[in-house]
Design a protein around this motif. Structure first.
Motif, PDB file in Angstrom:
ATOM      1  N   GLN A  62      -9.853 -54.106 -10.567  1.00  0.00           N
ATOM      2  CA  GLN A  62      -8.803 -53.771  -9.360  1.00  0.00           C
ATOM      3  C   GLN A  62      -9.653 -53.486  -8.091  1.00  0.00           C
ATOM      4  OE1 GLN A  62      -7.574 -50.475 -11.694  1.00  0.00           O
ATOM      5  NE2 GLN A  62      -5.443 -50.892 -11.058  1.00  0.00           N
ATOM      6  N   ALA A  63      -9.150 -53.679  -6.832  1.00  0.00           N
ATOM      7  CA  ALA A  63      -9.818 -53.107  -5.512  1.00  0.00           C
ATOM      8  C   ALA A  63      -8.629 -53.312  -4.770  1.00  0.00           C
ATOM      9  CB  ALA A  63     -10.877 -54.420  -5.418  1.00  0.00           C
ATOM     10  N   ASN A  64      -8.753 -52.183  -3.764  1.00  0.00           N
ATOM     11  CA  ASN A  64      -7.872 -52.247  -2.369  1.00  0.00           C
ATOM     12  C   ASN A  64      -7.785 -53.570  -1.809  1.00  0.00           C
ATOM     13  OD1 ASN A  64      -6.708 -49.798  -3.078  1.00  0.00           O
ATOM     14  ND2 ASN A  64      -8.268 -48.820  -1.740  1.00  0.00           N
ATOM     15  N   GLY A  65      -6.711 -54.050  -1.455  1.00  0.00           N
ATOM     16  CA  GLY A  65      -6.313 -55.387  -0.607  1.00  0.00           C
ATOM     17  C   GLY A  65      -6.732 -56.683  -1.504  1.00  0.00           C
ATOM     18  N   LYS A  66      -7.002 -56.650  -2.701  1.00  0.00           N
ATOM     19  CA  LYS A  66      -7.393 -57.981  -3.702  1.00  0.00           C
ATOM     20  C   LYS A  66      -6.302 -57.946  -4.837  1.00  0.00           C
ATOM     21  CE  LYS A  66     -12.279 -57.489  -2.766  1.00  0.00           C
ATOM     22  NZ  LYS A  66     -13.713 -57.939  -3.280  1.00  0.00           N
ATOM     23  N   LEU A  67      -6.162 -59.279  -5.149  1.00  0.00           N
ATOM     24  CA  LEU A  67      -5.622 -59.539  -6.331  1.00  0.00           C
ATOM     25  C   LEU A  67      -6.062 -58.559  -7.393  1.00  0.00           C
ATOM     26  CD1 LEU A  67      -5.441 -63.442  -6.284  1.00  0.00           C
ATOM     27  CD2 LEU A  67      -3.553 -61.749  -6.063  1.00  0.00           C
ATOM     28  N   CYS A  68      -5.436 -58.205  -8.488  1.00  0.00           N
ATOM     29  CA  CYS A  68      -5.655 -57.388  -9.522  1.00  0.00           C
ATOM     30  C   CYS A  68      -5.227 -58.102 -10.840  1.00  0.00           C
ATOM     31  CB  CYS A  68      -5.007 -55.917  -9.413  1.00  0.00           C
ATOM     32  SG  CYS A  68      -5.501 -54.994  -7.819  1.00  0.00           S
ATOM     33  N   ASP A  95     -13.622 -62.323  -1.300  1.00  0.00           N
ATOM     34  CA  ASP A  95     -12.647 -61.700  -0.296  1.00  0.00           C
ATOM     35  C   ASP A  95     -11.425 -61.256  -0.733  1.00  0.00           C
ATOM     36  OD1 ASP A  95     -14.773 -61.723   1.559  1.00  0.00           O
ATOM     37  OD2 ASP A  95     -14.124 -63.305   2.315  1.00  0.00           O
ATOM     38  N   THR A  96     -10.838 -62.142  -1.657  1.00  0.00           N
ATOM     39  CA  THR A  96      -9.359 -61.964  -2.120  1.00  0.00           C
ATOM     40  C   THR A  96      -9.165 -61.274  -3.524  1.00  0.00           C
ATOM     41  OG1 THR A  96      -9.267 -64.281  -3.124  1.00  0.00           O
ATOM     42  CG2 THR A  96      -8.797 -64.008  -0.665  1.00  0.00           C
ATOM     43  N   LEU A 119      -1.240 -54.767  -3.011  1.00  0.00           N
ATOM     44  CA  LEU A 119      -0.088 -53.840  -2.038  1.00  0.00           C
ATOM     45  C   LEU A 119      -0.051 -54.220  -0.746  1.00  0.00           C
ATOM     46  CD1 LEU A 119      -0.281 -50.304  -4.164  1.00  0.00           C
ATOM     47  CD2 LEU A 119       1.315 -52.036  -4.300  1.00  0.00           C
ATOM     48  N   PRO A 120       0.988 -54.320  -0.110  1.00  0.00           N
ATOM     49  CA  PRO A 120       0.917 -54.347   1.353  1.00  0.00           C
ATOM     50  C   PRO A 120       0.401 -53.209   2.070  1.00  0.00           C
ATOM     51  CG  PRO A 120       3.204 -54.281   0.560  1.00  0.00           C
ATOM     52  CD  PRO A 120       2.499 -54.073  -0.578  1.00  0.00           C
TER      53      PRO A 120
END
Length: 123
Positions: A62-68, A95-96, A119-120
């Motif tokens: 997991q990471a903020n702003g990325k696919l998990c 990046d994603t 998450l948006p």
């Protein structure tokens, strides 16, 4: 953004009791992953239950702003731990969060259970 490997430390394979284990399979795998991740750009944390009991041993990348991603069905081994860490490092470099299949470590192929969209952003 930090990529995290979230490790279920309560995961047990069905034959856990018969093997006379003093630690859960998840605890043993967590220790292996933590050792392999030491000195890398990824961080680790343990949680009690990722609710994937049919797929133990489970981890989430997991990471903020990325696919998990949730991965499971691992045997407890140094090869599995290294593959998980190598995939997490590639996730951190992306990046994603998406890592091209050709770059997946062999040890994680066939172990993906779920993928979650980031998450948006709150606006």
């Amino acid at each position: 953004m930090t990529t995290w490997i979230t490790i279920c430390d309560t995961c047990k394979h069905e034959d856990w009791a018969e093997r006379g284990m003093e630690q859960t399979d998840g605890e043993v795998l967590a220790a292996l992953i933590e050792a392999q991740a030491d000195g890398t750009a990824v961080r680790t944390r343990r949680v009690s239950c990722l609710m994937g009991c049919d797929n133990s041993c489970n981890v989430a990348i997991q990471a903020n702003g990325k696919l998990c991603y949730t991965l499971g069905r691992f045997e407890v081994s140094e090869d599995a731990a290294q593959g998980i860490v190598d995939y997490a490092v590639a996730h951190a470099d992306s990046d994603t969060g998406q890592v091209p299949y050709r770059e997946w470590p062999q040890a994680v192929k066939g172990h993906f259970v779920t993928r979650h969209a980031p998450l948006p952003e709150d606006t």
